[in-house]
Design a protein around this motif. Structure first.
Motif, PDB file in Angstrom:
ATOM      1  N   GLY A   1     -55.600   9.025 -10.332  1.00  0.00           N
ATOM      2  CA  GLY A   1     -54.130   9.456 -10.406  1.00  0.00           C
ATOM      3  C   GLY A   1     -53.210   8.483 -10.726  1.00  0.00           C
ATOM      4  O   GLY A   1     -53.696   7.439 -11.684  1.00  0.00           O
ATOM      5  N   TYR A   2     -51.703   8.430 -10.827  1.00  0.00           N
ATOM      6  CA  TYR A   2     -51.018   7.427 -11.482  1.00  0.00           C
ATOM      7  C   TYR A   2     -50.972   7.021  -9.808  1.00  0.00           C
ATOM      8  O   TYR A   2     -50.270   7.134  -8.797  1.00  0.00           O
ATOM      9  CB  TYR A   2     -49.562   7.838 -11.718  1.00  0.00           C
ATOM     10  CG  TYR A   2     -49.785   8.850 -12.900  1.00  0.00           C
ATOM     11  CD1 TYR A   2     -50.672   8.729 -13.742  1.00  0.00           C
ATOM     12  CD2 TYR A   2     -48.915   9.832 -13.227  1.00  0.00           C
ATOM     13  CE1 TYR A   2     -50.702   9.693 -14.507  1.00  0.00           C
ATOM     14  CE2 TYR A   2     -49.077  10.679 -14.107  1.00  0.00           C
ATOM     15  CZ  TYR A   2     -50.281  10.205 -15.193  1.00  0.00           C
ATOM     16  OH  TYR A   2     -50.036  10.903 -16.237  1.00  0.00           O
ATOM     17  N   GLY A   3     -50.965   5.448 -10.162  1.00  0.00           N
ATOM     18  CA  GLY A   3     -50.618   4.006  -8.975  1.00  0.00           C
ATOM     19  C   GLY A   3     -50.761   2.702  -9.350  1.00  0.00           C
ATOM     20  O   GLY A   3     -50.669   2.348 -10.455  1.00  0.00           O
ATOM     21  N   LEU A   4     -50.803   2.216  -8.109  1.00  0.00           N
ATOM     22  CA  LEU A   4     -51.355   0.773  -8.592  1.00  0.00           C
ATOM     23  C   LEU A   4     -52.631   0.754  -8.944  1.00  0.00           C
ATOM     24  O   LEU A   4     -53.380  -0.163  -9.785  1.00  0.00           O
ATOM     25  CB  LEU A   4     -51.727   0.336  -6.802  1.00  0.00           C
ATOM     26  CG  LEU A   4     -51.088  -1.129  -6.412  1.00  0.00           C
ATOM     27  CD1 LEU A   4     -50.223  -1.723  -7.162  1.00  0.00           C
ATOM     28  CD2 LEU A   4     -52.007  -1.390  -5.415  1.00  0.00           C
ATOM     29  N   THR A   5     -53.432   1.481  -8.789  1.00  0.00           N
ATOM     30  CA  THR A   5     -54.651   1.602  -9.165  1.00  0.00           C
ATOM     31  C   THR A   5     -55.326   2.243 -10.158  1.00  0.00           C
ATOM     32  O   THR A   5     -55.505   0.918 -11.282  1.00  0.00           O
ATOM     33  CB  THR A   5     -55.932   2.055  -8.037  1.00  0.00           C
ATOM     34  OG1 THR A   5     -56.399   2.295  -6.550  1.00  0.00           O
ATOM     35  CG2 THR A   5     -57.605   2.542  -9.627  1.00  0.00           C
ATOM     36  N   ALA A   6     -53.974   3.116 -11.034  1.00  0.00           N
ATOM     37  CA  ALA A   6     -53.497   3.046 -12.328  1.00  0.00           C
ATOM     38  C   ALA A   6     -53.774   1.719 -13.287  1.00  0.00           C
ATOM     39  O   ALA A   6     -53.733   1.359 -14.552  1.00  0.00           O
ATOM     40  CB  ALA A   6     -53.000   4.234 -12.658  1.00  0.00           C
TER      41      ALA A   6
END
Length: 294
Positions: A164-169
């Motif tokens: 999803g959207y976030g730091l990993t993305a």
């Protein structure tokens, strides 16, 4: 004739002087662009640093040229600024590490294994993503990482789902964006690696892992460090990708951008943080001899 002859003689003497002194010729050729660089780049950094010592009128939001260190005090005493700065450094280091892990096998194939006739085509293929617009690539990844998007569709049969959207993305997108800047220096370093060293290592009985640790890695380390200059600095200062795929994640670039219209001196103080970090990083990389490989 009396006026053109002395002028022609002066031109010939000047040409002869420049021919005998190549360093003087090079200095004259570089003087104009270096002067422009000093004026446009270093001058803007100086103005940025000076404006960080100003303040903002809380009622009108106008910049007031009253010298103080309140903005820098806020950087060191406000917890959110420290957290965002550390998070930005962590993202830049993570992107750099991922770029090295992905770029090395690709560069090794293009430089040492692929047919020499196909190597130029492979280099062009590596450069092709750089020809596309930054926003097009970022928004394409937004569609891939979206809930129910392509990544979820691929992982669903395995019982998994995308980040999803976030730091990993954000780390994934930045790794994709800056990967070519790591592949090319490593490719160049591996191309310059003499075959005789690899043959000598094999003749002495060294296995693949030992050859990689003792021969290949020390020779290519300056190239890796040179590529890391690009991936680290570009990731540290990026603020667009995190706005597109970062969700609620904030990096130092987002704080600078959000404060430009509200509190310009504070934004300038925040802007000095990545500048100082990159300078320190360059000083550390300089010890590896990587700057001479740029």
């Amino acid at each position: 004739m009396t006026t053109t002859a002395p002028a022609a003689g002066s031109v010939r003497r000047l040409a002869g002087t420049l021919h005998r002194r190549p360093r003087l010729q090079l200095s004259l050729l570089l003087s104009a662009p270096l002067a422009w660089l000093a004026l446009a780049y270093l001058g803007s950094l100086t103005v940025l640093f000076l404006s960080a010592f100003w303040t903002t009128d809380s009622f009108t939001s106008n910049v007031v040229k009253i010298w103080n260190t309140d903005n820098f005090t806020a950087l060191f005493t406000t917890g959110v600024y420290r957290q965002v700065a550390l998070r930005s450094i962590g993202v830049a280091l993570a992107v750099t590490a991922l770029c090295v892990l992905i770029a090395f096998p690709i560069a090794f194939y293009t430089a040492r294994i692929a047919n020499p006739r196909r190597r130029p085509l492979l280099v062009v293929a590596i450069l092709t993503p750089l020809w596309a617009s930054y926003l097009v690539k970022a928004y394409a990844w937004r569609l891939i990482l979206a809930q129910g998007g392509l990544l979820d569709w691929v992982l669903k049969p395995l019982g998994l789902e995308g980040p999803g959207y976030g730091l990993t993305a954000t780390v994934l997108v930045l790794t994709y964006l800056w990967l070519p800047y790591m592949i090319l220096p490593i490719h160049a370093g591996l191309e310059q690696l003499p075959d005789s060293l690899l043959d000598a290592s094999a003749d002495l009985g060294a296995r693949t892992g030992r050859t990689f640790r003792s021969v290949v890695l020390p020779m290519v380390l300056p190239s890796i460090a040179a590529g890391s200059v690009f991936t680290f600095s570009l990731s540290l200062g990026d603020y667009i990708a995190v706005q597109i795929v970062g969700g609620k994640t904030q990096l130092i670039g987002n704080l600078i951008y959000s404060n430009i219209t509200l509190d310009l001196p504070l934004a300038a103080a925040l802007g000095t943080v990545p500048v100082v970090i990159i300078v320190l990083y360059l000083l550390a990389v300089r010890r590896t001899g990587a700057l001479s490989s740029l």
